[in-house]
Design an enzyme around this catalytic site. Structure first.
Site, PDB file in Angstrom:
ATOM      1  CG  ASP A  79      -4.498  -5.922   9.891  1.00 34.34           C
ATOM      2  OD1 ASP A  79      -4.508  -5.954   8.637  1.00 34.34           O
ATOM      3  OD2 ASP A  79      -5.516  -6.129  10.567  1.00 34.34           O
ATOM      4  CG  PHE A 116      -4.489   6.002   2.963  1.00 42.56           C
ATOM      5  CD1 PHE A 116      -3.569   6.483   3.878  1.00 42.56           C
ATOM      6  CD2 PHE A 116      -4.953   4.696   3.123  1.00 42.56           C
ATOM      7  CE1 PHE A 116      -3.122   5.699   4.929  1.00 42.56           C
ATOM      8  CE2 PHE A 116      -4.516   3.898   4.175  1.00 42.56           C
ATOM      9  CZ  PHE A 116      -3.600   4.402   5.080  1.00 42.56           C
ATOM     10  N   GLY A 117      -7.822   6.288   2.307  1.00 43.91           N
ATOM     11  CA  GLY A 117      -8.846   5.463   2.962  1.00 43.91           C
ATOM     12  C   GLY A 117      -9.960   6.282   3.609  1.00 43.91           C
ATOM     13  CG  ASN A 169      -1.797   1.156   1.391  1.00 44.88           C
ATOM     14  OD1 ASN A 169      -1.452   2.255   0.977  1.00 44.88           O
ATOM     15  ND2 ASN A 169      -2.961   0.948   1.996  1.00 44.88           N
ATOM     16  CG  HIS A 183      -4.306   4.490  13.261  1.00 46.17           C
ATOM     17  ND1 HIS A 183      -4.314   5.693  12.606  1.00 46.17           N
ATOM     18  CD2 HIS A 183      -4.522   3.559  12.292  1.00 46.17           C
ATOM     19  CE1 HIS A 183      -4.537   5.513  11.321  1.00 46.17           C
ATOM     20  NE2 HIS A 183      -4.673   4.218  11.109  1.00 46.17           N
TER      21      HIS A 183
END
Ligand code: IMP
Length: 198
Positions: A67, A153-154, A9, A181
């Site tokens: 993750d 992003f996201g 990514n 995070h």
């Protein structure tokens, strides 16, 4: 030090490169390795460890795996570990665009007053098969009613940080890394790296 990172990514790679300035980060693609680990666990921690183990098995060198995802309280923690596959009609073979995922999420949240949510990041540093450390960090926020901002992003455009008065997608990369995070998890991994004997 060189660390292989268990992701292709490009957004994560960019953030991680800023977060680990003294470290050479190499993606599986940099090493000519095809790496697409199935996220089969139901926790961020399990998936981060799974990715780290899988990549370590291929490169036999120190690995960093992340993750992460968004957990919305009013949706019972969804999208959660399924953040990347959220809304996929065939469990991840077809992946929605970030914009489509954000639209779906905002539709599901229509009329909901409880909009608390958090980004979660589990990060694993694997030094050898039996030597690793995993940490998990969060960034608390509120889901916006409509997207704001062009950075990141996201789910960044729909994630509001009350302390900043801005969405995550309105922050500079430097500010996002200081609060996010992923930035918080990286700080803890960096402390572990600094404590290792040469
Ligand atoms: P994974 O860690 O590869 O499973 O992907 C996590 C998914 O969660 C990403 O595809 C994004 O949709 C979302 N996500 C993780 N971290 C962030 C972030 O920092 N900002 C926005 N979305 C994120």
């Amino acid at each position: 030090m060189t660390l292989f990172i268990a992701t292709n990514n490009a957004h994560k790679v960019k953030e991680l490169s800023e977060l680990f300035p003294g470290t050479l980060l190499r993606t599986p693609a940099d090493a000519g390795i095809e790496f697409d680990h199935d996220e089969t666990e139901d926790t961020f921690l399990g998936n981060s460890l799974g990715k780290a183990r899988a990549l370590f098995g291929l490169v036999k060198a120190p690995v960093l795996a992340d993750d992460s995802g968004l957990c919305v309280d009013a949706l019972g923690g969804a999208p959660g570990v399924r953040s990347a596959r959220y809304g996929s009609p065939d469990d991840g073979r077809t992946v929605l665009s970030a914009r489509e995922k954000n639209e779906l999420l905002l539709r599901q949240m229509t009329g909901r007053r409880d909009r608390t949510c958090r980004f979660v990041c589990a990060m694993t540093l694997m030094l050898s098969e039996h030597r690793f450390v995993s940490v998990q960090e969060t960034c608390e926020g509120r889901l916006l009613e409509s997207p704001r901002g062009m950075e990141g992003f996201g789910y960044d455009p729909v994630f509001f940080l009350p302390g900043e008065g801005l969405s995550m997608a309105e922050l500079t990369l430097e500010r996002k890394n200081a609060l996010s995070h992923r930035g918080r998890a990286a700080a803890r991994i960096l402390a572990v790296l600094a404590s290792l004997p040469d």
